[in-house]
Design a protein around this motif. Sequence first.
Motif, PDB file in Angstrom:
ATOM      1  N   UNK A 125      16.427 -21.558  27.457  1.00 14.95           N
ATOM      2  CA  UNK A 125      15.642 -20.494  28.099  1.00 14.95           C
ATOM      3  C   UNK A 125      16.451 -19.705  29.123  1.00 14.95           C
ATOM      4  N   UNK A 126      17.733 -20.024  29.273  1.00 14.27           N
ATOM      5  CA  UNK A 126      18.511 -19.384  30.345  1.00 14.27           C
ATOM      6  C   UNK A 126      19.536 -18.404  29.775  1.00 14.27           C
ATOM      7  N   UNK A 130      20.856 -13.301  28.905  1.00 14.46           N
ATOM      8  CA  UNK A 130      21.947 -12.441  29.386  1.00 14.46           C
ATOM      9  C   UNK A 130      22.663 -11.677  28.271  1.00 14.46           C
ATOM     10  N   UNK A 152       7.409 -18.877  35.277  1.00 14.37           N
ATOM     11  CA  UNK A 152       7.767 -18.908  36.705  1.00 14.37           C
ATOM     12  C   UNK A 152       9.160 -19.491  36.893  1.00 14.37           C
ATOM     13  N   UNK A 153       9.500 -20.474  36.064  1.00 10.64           N
ATOM     14  CA  UNK A 153      10.777 -21.166  36.254  1.00 10.64           C
ATOM     15  C   UNK A 153      11.949 -20.509  35.518  1.00 10.64           C
ATOM     16  N   UNK A 154      11.663 -19.770  34.457  1.00  7.66           N
ATOM     17  CA  UNK A 154      12.719 -19.102  33.676  1.00  7.66           C
ATOM     18  C   UNK A 154      12.343 -17.632  33.491  1.00  7.66           C
ATOM     19  N   UNK A 155      12.214 -16.871  34.582  1.00 11.16           N
ATOM     20  CA  UNK A 155      11.622 -15.525  34.486  1.00 11.16           C
ATOM     21  C   UNK A 155      12.423 -14.535  33.642  1.00 11.16           C
ATOM     22  N   UNK A 156      13.766 -14.605  33.687  1.00 13.27           N
ATOM     23  CA  UNK A 156      14.566 -13.553  33.048  1.00 13.27           C
ATOM     24  C   UNK A 156      14.267 -13.387  31.567  1.00 13.27           C
ATOM     25  N   UNK A 159      11.011 -11.575  31.096  1.00 13.98           N
ATOM     26  CA  UNK A 159      11.008 -10.178  31.552  1.00 13.98           C
ATOM     27  C   UNK A 159      11.427  -9.230  30.427  1.00 13.98           C
TER      28      UNK A 159
ATOM     29  N   UNK B  39      13.525 -27.749  28.957  1.00 11.80           N
ATOM     30  CA  UNK B  39      12.386 -27.352  29.802  1.00 11.80           C
ATOM     31  C   UNK B  39      11.099 -28.072  29.373  1.00 11.80           C
ATOM     32  N   UNK B  66      16.517 -25.598  39.917  1.00 10.29           N
ATOM     33  CA  UNK B  66      15.751 -24.680  39.074  1.00 10.29           C
ATOM     34  C   UNK B  66      16.435 -23.330  39.069  1.00 10.29           C
ATOM     35  N   UNK B  67      16.272 -22.594  37.990  1.00 13.62           N
ATOM     36  CA  UNK B  67      16.786 -21.232  37.959  1.00 13.62           C
ATOM     37  C   UNK B  67      16.072 -20.411  39.028  1.00 13.62           C
ATOM     38  N   UNK B  68      14.744 -20.509  39.037  1.00 11.96           N
ATOM     39  CA  UNK B  68      13.938 -19.785  40.020  1.00 11.96           C
ATOM     40  C   UNK B  68      12.736 -20.651  40.388  1.00 11.96           C
ATOM     41  N   UNK B  69      12.065 -20.302  41.461  1.00 14.33           N
ATOM     42  CA  UNK B  69      10.817 -20.946  41.925  1.00 14.33           C
ATOM     43  C   UNK B  69      11.066 -22.248  42.673  1.00 14.33           C
ATOM     44  N   UNK B  89      19.474 -19.106  40.189  1.00 14.45           N
ATOM     45  CA  UNK B  89      19.412 -17.697  39.776  1.00 14.45           C
ATOM     46  C   UNK B  89      20.375 -16.878  40.618  1.00 14.45           C
ATOM     47  N   UNK B  95      23.264 -21.836  34.521  1.00 14.86           N
ATOM     48  CA  UNK B  95      22.523 -22.604  33.530  1.00 14.86           C
ATOM     49  C   UNK B  95      22.617 -24.106  33.749  1.00 14.86           C
TER      50      UNK B  95
END
Lengths: 224, 224
Positions: A125-126, A130, A152-156, A159, B39, B66-69, B89, B95
Amino acid sequence: MKKIEVIQNVLEANETIAKRNQQLLNKHRIFAINIMSAPGAGKTSLILHTIAKLKDRLRIAVIEGDVASTVDAEKVQSEAKAVVQINTRNMPESCSLMAAMIESALKELPLDNIDLLLIENVGNLICPSEFTLGEHKRVVISSLPEGDDKPIKYPLIFIDADAVIVNKMDLLPYVDFDIAAFRSSVQGLNPKAEILLLSCKTGEGIDRWYSWILKQVETNLAKL
Amino acid sequence: MKKIEVIQNVLEANETIAKRNQQLLNKHRIFAINIMSAPGAGKTSLILHTIAKLKDRLRIAVIEGDVASTVDAEKVQSEAKAVVQINTRNMPESCSLMAAMIESALKELPLDNIDLLLIENVGNLICPSEFTLGEHKRVVISSLPEGDDKPIKYPLIFIDADAVIVNKMDLLPYVDFDIAAFRSSVQGLNPKAEILLLSCKTGEGIDRWYSWILKQVETNLAKL
């Protein structure tokens, strides 16, 4: 500074090759979808169902991306018009497909006999967020057992998605997953994403996915 | 050539910092476990259960990657002795956790008041296999809905694991997962790995995990 510069160069080079890939695909009137998810969310199952349902209407080829093994390509081989396996193990950036890998794979495919190219990315998911590949649309699959907090945890990756599939809906009675919360997270990141709830196992909801693909292919052909 | 050289330098630098981290942990008699999975396989759930069960015997701290959050750190906060959140992030290699991130996090932890450090890595079966953090043991969690082919498709992370947990055993009646095939794939890659079947949801099989940790902590202390 040096390190960041190299990475930017990698991303820029990827972007250039991705554009070239899309030009080649357009020239041959091929519509390409980049399918991304965490490991085991159901990318291969969705591809197998899609071929079974649409193969009389579209000539479908598949590019299978995996770190190692050819298990997915073997599953798809008898169904698709053509299959190319890419193994990313031992490559410097091995956590995603990259445009240059797709460029090589396209040379192995009968481009004049393909309408739809399904690209199964590496289960991650990361990194795949890119690297564009030259695809026309990006699809992310989440599955119920992963939990509703993945956007929430892997937003990119969410998006940039054109469609977000929630697979394994048949497991809803057995896992904790708040569909409204998931939907709200995705819409907060990406209001335009189509959200499709389905189960590859039972077939529930999967017709909306087929309709989505057919509409995308048609819209793209009209633009070319 | 240039690109590969930079990547090798990154891995070598990581190794050096990881060794320094382990020396610091040993000096403070802290046992550290690096917990890795795709995940949504259940890293945070396992950590929460482990703290609830063992907190009267071991002082437990957590580093959340975490990547985010900060959703996982928030869940763990009230239970653990101390928690540090790392968000990857916007970092060039985003990653996986890397040793330098752990080195920074260790500065935020009360090292004299910790016996066990649980490090929750970023949800990813690829990148974390390349970066050691200074941990004493590496644990990989697979979960039933991901399917039994994950060791074949992501071999590197299984090759270096000290223990492989199969979580969500409560879903066995509802998903296709061949336990014998999974076990055989793991053993083919890594005959020494301990394989533990359990469900964080029902508690089935989880006592063997607690016993495994207690034994590892004891063995490590005897060596220091």
